[in-house]
Design a protein around this motif. Structure first.
Motif, PDB file in Angstrom:
ATOM      1  N   UNK A  54     -14.602   7.174  24.968  1.00  0.00           N
ATOM      2  CA  UNK A  54     -13.848   6.344  23.739  1.00  0.00           C
ATOM      3  C   UNK A  54     -13.529   6.147  23.420  1.00  0.00           C
ATOM      4  N   UNK A  55     -11.785   6.334  24.003  1.00  0.00           N
ATOM      5  CA  UNK A  55     -11.308   6.349  24.167  1.00  0.00           C
ATOM      6  C   UNK A  55      -9.669   5.373  24.262  1.00  0.00           C
ATOM      7  N   UNK A  56     -10.062   5.917  25.883  1.00  0.00           N
ATOM      8  CA  UNK A  56     -10.092   4.479  26.726  1.00  0.00           C
ATOM      9  C   UNK A  56     -11.005   4.020  27.647  1.00  0.00           C
ATOM     10  N   UNK A  57     -12.248   3.474  26.905  1.00  0.00           N
ATOM     11  CA  UNK A  57     -12.972   2.498  27.247  1.00  0.00           C
ATOM     12  C   UNK A  57     -13.787   2.663  26.140  1.00  0.00           C
ATOM     13  N   UNK A  58     -13.640   1.801  24.344  1.00  0.00           N
ATOM     14  CA  UNK A  58     -14.175   1.483  23.862  1.00  0.00           C
ATOM     15  C   UNK A  58     -16.150   0.728  23.815  1.00  0.00           C
ATOM     16  N   UNK A  59     -16.059   0.214  24.596  1.00  0.00           N
ATOM     17  CA  UNK A  59     -17.966  -0.716  25.174  1.00  0.00           C
ATOM     18  C   UNK A  59     -18.498   0.269  25.744  1.00  0.00           C
ATOM     19  N   UNK A  60     -17.874   1.897  26.066  1.00  0.00           N
ATOM     20  CA  UNK A  60     -18.526   2.593  26.952  1.00  0.00           C
ATOM     21  C   UNK A  60     -19.626   2.461  26.013  1.00  0.00           C
ATOM     22  N   UNK A  61     -20.924   3.262  26.959  1.00  0.00           N
ATOM     23  CA  UNK A  61     -22.446   3.099  26.279  1.00  0.00           C
ATOM     24  C   UNK A  61     -22.932   4.849  26.856  1.00  0.00           C
ATOM     25  N   UNK A  62     -22.976   5.342  25.424  1.00  0.00           N
ATOM     26  CA  UNK A  62     -23.126   6.808  26.003  1.00  0.00           C
ATOM     27  C   UNK A  62     -23.910   7.217  25.139  1.00  0.00           C
TER      28      UNK A  62
END
Length: 228
Positions: A70-78
């Protein structure tokens, strides 16, 4: 096609999830990771729509992997995969930005539904579970006097309040007599203005700022333009 990354240190679990998801016809498993470090690398390489993340993995655990992704890609859905629903690390993962969690012994249909809903930006916690999560988050914070979220339009405030009650996009649309796409637009706008990563964080803000009461009912706000 929904692109999914599966991170779990057990090969049999990864294989089972892969077979389940790819049999749907609308999902593709683009990568499998056996530890958190590999999950971070594959997330950067493949840019999946949804990441299924086990928390208990060697080298780099799932919680740290969530933070790095999420630091690299805040929109990632985990979506967190866990053996125990009461695992304290689940709450830490949700606080870090995961959008929900699945217990590994859930019905297969629930995992399929969760991936679709995560990809669509939907909430992955039942209202009863959301209540426990919000209460735990608020209990861990210093409580200040409620203040309306700044910079939101009247409609965005209404939608945020309903997110805080645990309603789905379709239920919010029915409540406000608007389309689901309109609801998604308002949620996205409110979350961007408030710097939020997911609906769980949005629900916490709705409660912290007094838009939702202790009984999980929306508090009617005064009308009259944008909230400042």
């Amino acid at each position: 096609m929904i692109r999914v990354l599966v991170a779990d240190d057990q090969a049999l679990v990864r294989a089972g999830v892969r077979m389940l998801l790819q049999a749907t016809g609308d999902m593709e498993v683009v990568g499998e990771a056996e530890d958190g470090a590999e999950a971070v690398r594959l997330a950067e390489r493949h840019l999946p729509d949804v990441i299924l993340m086990d928390l208990r993995m060697p080298r780099v655990d799932g919680l740290e992997a969530i933070k790095r992704v999420l630091a690299a890609r805040p929109g990632a859905r985990i979506v967190v995969l866990t053996t125990f629903a009461e695992d304290g690390n689940v709450y830490a993962a949700l606080r870090a930005g995961a959008v929900g969690f699945l217990v590994k012994d859930d019905e297969p249909e629930r995992m399929v539904d969760a991936v679709r809903r995560a990809a669509a930006g939907e909430q992955l916690l039942a209202p009863s579970v959301l209540r426990r999560v919000v209460e735990r988050f608020l209990a861990a914070e210093e409580q200040a006097a409620p203040a309306a979220p700044p910079g939101l339009t009247e409609r965005e405030v209404e939608v945020l309040a309903l997110v805080g009650t645990g309603l789905s996009n379709a239920e919010i649309a029915e409540e406000l007599h608007v389309g689901v796409t309109t609801v998604k637009t308002h949620i996205a706008a409110a979350m961007e203005k408030l710097g939020l990563r997911n609906r769980i964080q949005a629900a916490v803000v709705a409660h912290r700022t007094g838009l939702v009461d202790a009984s999980f009912r929306p508090v009617r706000q005064p009308r009259g333009g944008a909230v400042t």
